[in-house]
Design a protein around this motif. Structure first.
Motif, short mmCIF file in Angstrom:
data_model
loop_
_atom_site.label_atom_id
_atom_site.label_comp_id
_atom_site.label_asym_id
_atom_site.label_seq_id
_atom_site.Cartn_x
_atom_site.Cartn_y
_atom_site.Cartn_z
N CYS A 129 -4.38 -3.78 4.75
CA CYS A 129 -5.28 -2.95 3.94
C CYS A 129 -5.62 -3.68 2.64
CB CYS A 129 -4.62 -1.61 3.63
SG CYS A 129 -5.50 -0.60 2.43
N ALA A 170 -4.28 7.62 7.31
CA ALA A 170 -5.16 6.78 6.50
C ALA A 170 -4.34 6.17 5.38
CB ALA A 170 -6.32 7.59 5.93
N THR A 173 -2.13 6.30 1.28
CA THR A 173 -1.89 7.71 1.01
C THR A 173 -0.75 7.79 0.01
OG1 THR A 173 -2.66 8.50 3.16
CG2 THR A 173 -1.12 9.90 1.97
N GLN A 183 -5.76 9.94 -1.41
CA GLN A 183 -5.96 8.94 -0.35
C GLN A 183 -7.03 7.97 -0.79
OE1 GLN A 183 -6.98 10.71 3.38
NE2 GLN A 183 -4.89 11.17 3.96
N ARG A 334 -10.96 14.27 8.23
CA ARG A 334 -11.01 13.03 7.46
C ARG A 334 -9.62 12.71 6.93
NH1 ARG A 334 -15.42 13.23 3.18
NH2 ARG A 334 -16.69 12.98 5.06
N GLY A 335 -9.15 11.52 7.21
CA GLY A 335 -7.79 11.15 6.85
C GLY A 335 -6.75 11.66 7.83
N ALA A 339 -11.81 8.06 10.22
CA ALA A 339 -11.66 6.99 9.23
C ALA A 339 -12.96 6.20 9.14
CB ALA A 339 -10.50 6.07 9.62
N ASP A 345 -7.12 1.16 8.01
CA ASP A 345 -6.42 2.20 8.77
C ASP A 345 -6.10 1.81 10.20
OD1 ASP A 345 -6.62 3.76 6.50
OD2 ASP A 345 -8.53 4.62 7.09
#
Length: 517
Positions: A129, A170, A173, A183, A334-335, A339, A345
């Motif tokens: 990430c 996701a 977080t 997030q 969402r999350g 994504a 993610d």
């Protein structure tokens, strides 16, 4: 564990440590613990100010380690090996806990030290990430400066049971005192604004007292940065107000078409942009959202915090955001399975079935990346053919765990506490079908960030700011640049050129309106 080149560079950094450090490692007999011990041993050998201590009978996550200053009780903790994008987070933590002054404004340091309360942060990340390090580094800095702030970076791929228990789908977080805090990418200022309730009021008061700008740039992406630099070089009063300096480039991983730079990453490019802007007398007002433009002889830009800025010319460079599907279930999940960043993610869906909605370059690139991590990828394209470049389509076709469905109109995202499927309509037959999966990556293009400009300047039917060849909008003295405008081809290098052009046009406008009749 660390190669010779990395050791050489790290040794040079560790010479900046001024106070003795203690690294306490919590280990078990697993392979990852052995890797962690080898890495920490390499680090300890590089500085006589670092002591490594092993623990095996404590209650900490394993493997993990804590960085502390001798005689202090600081809460900088890593659960997992901070390699990949997080290696920089480790280096900065060693330096900051070791007494090296952080590159942060003095008033921000004072704000962190004066936080009232006890704050226990936990950040779940993936090592691939590129959004996670900024969050980790911000919270580590807070923990290094204030003993009432504790922070643990947790590698979600290593502590999968926690990820499943907390239903994390996701990254990053962040949890604060056991409750979900946020997030996605968050800058230090954004985090402080959420925990320091008086910060927004103080920022508004500071902004409200500013004098009128000659050029005010709204937006801090490539177009905005270029516009500000070109304006400041003319010696006129220049300001940037941005919701997030760097804009969408901060969410971009690989950049390989920025001429003269063979390859780079979005966050690195943004850092270089910010450093370049700061070489000039530009008043940068970051983390400020514009909500209204009031044109006039002197234009006014109103901000979400209640403050307003005045300028003789305005350059609108607000960029664009990911387009949403706008179907039932998208926002709800969402999350939780829906994504927008496969690089960030993707690792959380290891061994699972996912879909990519969109068959353009970004969608096909996402599918190729995900295919190496997940069990299966389904690509859904609305049209009857993929729009991606031929070389990408060829690569996609070679992957055994990818299925492409064309003429597919997404109708609904389904799930209970997280995504469990997607419903689409076959546009050729009209039949509705369902795909069972655990993740959906949306890659269907961009929307301009121009909602606040409706009624102020002329917009196209797609919401883009209509500009002429010089970047002039329908309002004299107001210019547009970058992805938020009607200029075709949304590319970083084009946005920069358009920003420079709009700035030169704004300067030309100032000369003409101030010249005697």
């Amino acid at each position: 564990m660390l190669d010779a080149n990395i050791k050489t560079q790290l040794k040079a950094y560790l010479e900046k440590v001024t106070q003795p450090l203690k690294i306490t490692a919590s280990l078990d007999d697993g392979e990852k613990s052995r890797e962690m011990l080898a890495m920490l041993g390499d680090i300890a050998e590089l500085s006589n100010k670092i002591t490594l201590i092993e623990r095996r009978d404590d209650a900490e996550r394993k493997p993990s380690f804590r960085i502390n200053r001798a005689g202090a009780d600081l809460g900088v903790h890593f659960a997992g090996l901070p390699m990949g994008h997080e290696f920089t987070s480790l280096i900065l933590a060693l330096l900051q806990v070791g007494g090296h002054p952080p590159k942060v404004e003095a008033d921000v340091i004072e704000q962190i030290r004066n936080l009232d309360g006890d704050f226990v942060f936990e950040t779940y990340i993936s090592l691939s990430c590129h959004n996670c390090p900024e969050v980790v580094q911000a919270l580590n800095l807070m923990a290094a400066l204030n003993p009432r702030v504790r922070h643990t970076m947790i590698d979600g791929a290593l502590f999968q049971d926690e990820v499943n228990e907390r239903k994390i789908m996701a990254v990053p977080t962040v949890f604060l005192n056991g409750e979900e805090f946020g997030q996605g990418r968050m800058e230090l200022g954004q985090i402080l604004a959420k925990v320091d309730t008086g910060a927004a009021k103080r920022a508004a008061a500071k902004i409200a007292g500013k004098e009128t700008f000659d050029v005010l740039v709204v937006g801090g992406g490539p177009a905005g940065a270029a516009a500000a630099i070109y304006a400041a070089r003319k010696g006129i009063r220049t300001g940037i107000v941005a919701e997030r300096f760097g804009g969408q480039v901060m969410d971009t991983l690989a950049i390989e078409n920025f001429i003269s730079v063979k390859e780079t990453e979005g966050p690195k490019l943004v850092m270089a942009l910010e450093e370049h802007v700061k070489q000039y007398e530009v008043d940068v007002m970051n983390l400020q959202r514009a909500v209204k433009l009031v044109p006039g002889d002197v234009h006014e830009v109103q901000l979400e915090n209640g403050a307003a800025l005045k300028a003789r010319t305005v350059i609108l460079a607000t960029g664009a955001r990911w387009r949403e599907m706008n179907v039932p279930g998208e926002k709800e999940f969402r999350g939780k399975g829906v994504a927008y960043c496969p690089h960030c993610d993707g690792p959380l869906f290891k061994g699972k079935r996912v879909a990519v909605v969109g068959g353009g370059n970004s969608g096909v690139e996402a599918a190729i990346d995900l295919a190496g991590v997940v069990a299966h990828v389904t690509v859904l394209e609305f049209a009857d053919s993929l729009k991606a470049d031929a070389v990408l389509q060829k690569k996609l076709a070679s992957l055994p765990n990818v299925e492409v469905i064309k003429n597919a109109q997404t109708l609904e995202v389904t799930g209970t506490d997280k995504v469990n499927g997607l419903v689409y309509k076959d546009r050729a037959s009209g039949e509705e079908k369902r795909v069972e999966l655990e993740g959906i990556f949306v890659q269907i293009g961009l929307l301009p960030n121009t909602d606040f400009l409706k009624g102020a300047v002329e917009l196209s039917r797609f919401g883009e700011i209509i500009v002429d060849a010089k970047g002039q909008t329908s309002v004299p003295g107001v210019f547009g640049a970058g992805d938020c405008t009607t200029v075709p081809y949304k590319q970083i290098i084009i946005a920069m050129g358009e920003g420079a052009k709009a700035s030169l046009s704004a300067f030309d406008h100032l000369i003409r309106v101030s010249a005697p009749a």
